[in-house]
Design an enzyme around this catalytic site. Structure first.
Site, mmCIF file in Angstrom:
data_model
loop_
_atom_site.group_PDB
_atom_site.id
_atom_site.type_symbol
_atom_site.label_atom_id
_atom_site.label_comp_id
_atom_site.label_asym_id
_atom_site.label_seq_id
_atom_site.Cartn_x
_atom_site.Cartn_y
_atom_site.Cartn_z
ATOM 1 C CG LEU A 34 28.013 38.558 16.230
ATOM 2 C CD1 LEU A 34 27.175 37.409 16.773
ATOM 3 C CD2 LEU A 34 28.881 38.091 15.061
ATOM 4 C CE1 TYR A 35 31.003 42.167 14.815
ATOM 5 C CE2 TYR A 35 31.150 44.559 14.619
ATOM 6 C CZ TYR A 35 31.313 43.305 14.066
ATOM 7 O OH TYR A 35 31.778 43.185 12.798
#
Length: 370
Positions: A68-69
């Protein structure tokens, strides 16, 4: 693994950061880690590699990322540069954690997601792979907050072991794939029968004949990760997992700071031999999941002034004294150095008691995930 309180921290020769041993590997997990989550995600990609390289130079050896990051590639490039520049002698000096995002929380997506993570990081194996949240969202969606219409409910019972049979009926003649009976720990039971044969071909044929395993466990058995864990799991959810899992989670990464101390969860995990890793130890001010309550706390400010330390150092030392691993993040070199100064001093019993009395409130409510 016995209770976490029975473990003795060892000290890394490379960085002098104490570490906790993990049963699943001889390698310890450093008690202080460097986080790479910057909100909005991807907003600091141009400087992230240099930020990580600087952290390695200062002595950080534990790095936390996630699909996600959007920082896996930056971390991978930093690791490659650190090796080339001689900042580290081998990749084994580092402890690398990443996470499975909710849009990949399906049986047919887990292994491809992990393989993509390893490709991004330019690594053959993770030290720790975590399930980011116990929820699924529509496949292909990588965003937070998630839209309610993208949420796919997960019954906790779907984490029981379900059988998926690969036989001659699957029309795999000539593929070279041995016949296996495979247990899939279903992250979404409704998708179980959709397991792609391409994944079977690329991964399952590397397992010994007769292998009987789970989809998550395969990540470890295939040598793609040394340890497995979870993130944002409550006591109830952990108990459900522990009742069926062949490999109990080694780590539970959760929000934890003086204003959200997680006492009940810490006690449960300690009894079950699950190590807590604390994210947002300073409250994550300025992010979707954070507040300013930690950094604006008068009690913490008074303790910091009395100790001759920063408020951040007080928070990190408090978390360290609770027997957990702590993740920090800063783009400022001096603050990176400051955050490392948490091992050679202590809070007094009176100061610890003051902190224990602080009003508690969770920073990231995450109502849509509950």
């Amino acid at each position: 693994m016995g209770s976490i309180s029975q473990l003795i921290s060892t000290v890394s020769d490379e960085s002098n950061i104490p570490s906790f041993p993990l049963d699943s590997t001889k390698k310890g997990i450093p008690r202080l880690g460097f986080g790479t989550a910057e909100y909005p995600f991807g907003s600091s990609l141009e400087t992230m590699k240099e930020t990580i390289l600087q952290a390695i130079k200062l002595g950080y050896r534990h790095f936390d990322t996630a699909a996600l990051y959007q920082t896996e590639q930056s971390l991978g490039e930093a690791i490659s540069d650190a090796l080339r520049l001689g900042l580290i002698k081998s990749r084994d000096e580092l402890f690398i954690t990443s996470k499975l995002w909710c849009s990949d929380a399906y049986c047919d997506c887990v292994l491809p997601a992990l393989q993509k993570t390893l490709w991004n990081l330019k690594l053959e194996c993770l030290d720790l792979y975590l399930i980011h949240w116990l929820v699924s969202v529509r496949s292909g969606v990588y965003e937070l907050p998630v839209k309610k219409e993208d949420l796919v409910p997960i019954d906790l019972k779907s984490f029981t072991f379900c059988k998926y049979y690969i036989s001659a009926d699957d029309n795999l003649a000539g593929s070279g794939i041995p016949q296996h009976t495979i247990n899939c720990q279903a992250l979404a039971a409704s998708r179980l029968q959709q397991m792609l044969k391409s994944i079977v071909k690329s991964c399952f044929d590397r397992l010994p004949a007769g292998t009987n395993t789970s989809i998550i466990q395969q990540c470890q058995e295939l040598g793609l990760t040394k340890s497995l864990g979870v993130s944002n799991f409550s006591c109830k959810k952990l108990q459900t997992i522990l009742s069926t899992a062949k490999i109990p989670p080694a780590v539970n990464q959760v929000e934890m700071n003086p204003m959200w101390q997680q006492e009940k969860l810490r006690k449960f995990c300690n009894e079950k031999g699950i190590l807590i890793t604390a994210y947002s130890p300073l409250g994550a001010k300025g992010t979707l999941w954070g507040t300013d309550r930690v950094m604006e706390c008068d009690v913490l400010k008074e303790i910091a002034k009395a100790k001759g330390k920063s408020l951040a150092q007080v928070c990190l030392r408090w978390a360290y004294e609770q027997g957990v691993c702590v993740l920090v993040k800063s783009f400022n070199k001096e603050r990176k150095k400051e955050n490392l100064d948490m091992f050679n001093w202590k809070l007094s019993p009176a100061e610890s008691h003051q902190i224990s009395l602080l009003p508690q409130r969770k920073g990231f409510q995450a109502d849509d995930f509950v």
